[in-house]
Design an enzyme around this catalytic site. Structure first.
Site, mmCIF file in Angstrom:
data_model
loop_
_atom_site.group_PDB
_atom_site.id
_atom_site.type_symbol
_atom_site.label_atom_id
_atom_site.label_comp_id
_atom_site.label_asym_id
_atom_site.label_seq_id
_atom_site.Cartn_x
_atom_site.Cartn_y
_atom_site.Cartn_z
ATOM 1 N N GLY A 1 -1.890 12.272 -7.373
ATOM 2 C CA GLY A 1 -2.774 11.159 -7.082
ATOM 3 C C GLY A 1 -3.181 10.467 -8.366
ATOM 4 O O GLY A 1 -2.544 10.607 -9.412
ATOM 5 N N HIS B 1 1.688 18.122 -2.864
ATOM 6 C CA HIS B 1 1.480 18.773 -1.568
ATOM 7 C C HIS B 1 1.929 20.230 -1.644
ATOM 8 O O HIS B 1 2.884 20.556 -2.360
ATOM 9 C CB HIS B 1 2.263 18.046 -0.474
ATOM 10 C CG HIS B 1 1.761 16.666 -0.197
ATOM 11 N ND1 HIS B 1 1.092 16.324 0.960
ATOM 12 C CD2 HIS B 1 1.827 15.527 -0.929
ATOM 13 C CE1 HIS B 1 0.769 15.042 0.928
ATOM 14 N NE2 HIS B 1 1.213 14.538 -0.216
ATOM 15 N N ASP C 1 -1.593 1.818 -11.928
ATOM 16 C CA ASP C 1 -2.507 2.419 -12.908
ATOM 17 C C ASP C 1 -1.888 2.559 -14.286
ATOM 18 O O ASP C 1 -2.532 3.084 -15.209
ATOM 19 C CB ASP C 1 -2.996 3.785 -12.417
ATOM 20 C CG ASP C 1 -1.868 4.800 -12.230
ATOM 21 O OD1 ASP C 1 -0.679 4.403 -12.319
ATOM 22 O OD2 ASP C 1 -2.164 5.986 -11.980
ATOM 23 N N ASP D 1 -4.262 5.537 -4.295
ATOM 24 C CA ASP D 1 -3.835 6.943 -4.192
ATOM 25 C C ASP D 1 -4.835 7.823 -4.942
ATOM 26 O O ASP D 1 -4.470 8.845 -5.514
ATOM 27 C CB ASP D 1 -2.416 7.123 -4.741
ATOM 28 C CG ASP D 1 -1.769 8.436 -4.304
ATOM 29 O OD1 ASP D 1 -2.251 9.049 -3.334
ATOM 30 O OD2 ASP D 1 -0.793 8.867 -4.959
#
Length: 378
Positions: free
Chosen positions: A303, A134, A241, A267
């Protein structure tokens, strides 16, 4: 329209059985064992599981939900649908008030069309120390007034807000979210154990991608992870993942929280379903190398490129979950988080016919949404 799917290995909350199911007008009307009572579409012994429910996804197929572009959003949803996600929440990232308002309003249209299950505001009320991908320049303290503006822009479709419990104004904003039927999620936070407990008491009920973007677990300083794991009111998100969380830590969290409090999320960002390269995540530039997304220049994980079918497969093959357990954390529990479990999340009579057909190797072979094939079985 009526259709019977026969010769299937049906995965239900009760287990896996050889059987069949019938769908009429987009709903499951019968679930049976053994041979179907009449002619049907044979699935050749493939598994049938409920459609995946992803409560935290930013993009895919080169598109991004934070852009607020409806065509991009449709492309994102289509990519994830092809991988078995029949219910998806559009996650935004930290941005200016005007940008968030515009994106929330545009995505609300797609919620009303039934394409999206809601909008998730991940930020802007998060910790600079744990902001990950972010933009730190756009972070700000929680504001009930601004949040109310965003709620109006979302026209009742803001489903979740992620914020850091330790920030000034956070507890009041959590209470405001809960009062407006918005899920308050705790994450991107530098809170300690006690501050996290206060966030939970105020109404925080989801842990945004547990382990990531928060202080690590420590035996003398338990921090937010311990507080979130131990409280029965909190559902934990995990990004399965193999990059965000080691399988051993996946098992640890699952063993504590169990299937009823664990959800797998992607995500995912724009590179999901695409190749390596440079992509955007809100205002941030992201480089994807070998399928791993990081801020340009070797920065924070930004992400993932994950899809839910891969998360499901890894849950079984790497984490060691049974098929019913994997179904619960990819379908039923996230449906419960969204308040949709009466309508979807399991193969049960009366529920929506959102289904995924899987091969023996747990690869997607077909996808049905609302009783219609979006990917015909092959």
């Amino acid at each position: 329209m009526s259709i019977t799917l026969s010769d299937a290995r049906v995965v239900t909350p009760e287990g896996v059985h050889e059987g069949w199911l019938t769908i009429e007008d987009g709903r499951i009307t019968h679930v049976g064992r053994g041979a179907a009572p009449g002619p049907g579409l044979s699935l050749g012994g493939r598994h049938v599981v409920p459609g995946f429910v992803d409560i935290h996804s930013h993009g895919g197929a080169g598109g991004s939900f934070p852009s607020g572009d409806q065509e991009e959003a449709r492309r994102v949803a289509a990519l994830h649908a092809a991988h078995g996600t029949t219910t998806i929440v559009a996650s935004l990232v930290t941005a200016t008030t005007n940008e968030l308002t515009r994106a929330a309003s545009a995505l609300a249209d797609l919620c009303e069309d039934g394409l999206l299950a809601g909008v998730h505001l991940e930020g802007p009320y998060i910790s600079k120390a744990r902001c990950g991908a972010h933009n730190p320049a756009l972070l700000r303290e929680p504001s009930v007034r601004e949040f109310t503006e965003l709620l109006k822009a979302g026209r009742g479709h803001i489903r979740m807000l992620t914020l850091a419990a330790e920030l000034p104004g956070a507890l009041d904003t959590i209470r405001e979210a809960v009062a407006n039927d918005v899920i308050a999620a705790l994450g991107h936070s530098d809170a300690d154990y006690e501050q996290t407990l206060l966030g939970i008491e105020a109404g925080g009920s989801v842990a945004t991608h547990l382990y990531n973007a928060m202080p690590p677990l420590h035996h003398r300083d338990p921090g937010p992870i311990a507080a979130l794991l131990e409280d029965e009111r909190v559902t934990i998100e995990l990004v399965n993942d193999g990059v965000h969380v080691h399988p051993a830590m996946m098992r640890l969290a699952y063993d504590v929280a169990g299937p009823g409090r664990t959800v797998l999320i992607t995500d995912a960002m724009a590179a999901a379903g695409m190749g390596d390269g440079v992509y955007g995540l809100g205002p941030m530039r992201v480089e994807v190398v070998d399928g791993v997304a990081r801020l340009a220049g070797g920065g924070s994980i930004a992400g993932s490129t994950l899809t839910m079918d891969v998360a499901f497969r890894r849950a079984v093959q790497q984490v060691g979950l049974s098929l019913p357990e994997a179904v619960e954390i990819t379908s039923l529990t996230p449906a419960k988080v969204l308040g949709l479990a009466d309508d979807l999340g399991s193969i049960s009579v009366g529920k929506r016919a959102d289904l995924v057909v899987l091969t023996d190797d747990l690869e997607v072979s077909g996808v049905m949404r609302h009783g219609n094939w979006t990917t015909a079985p092959r």
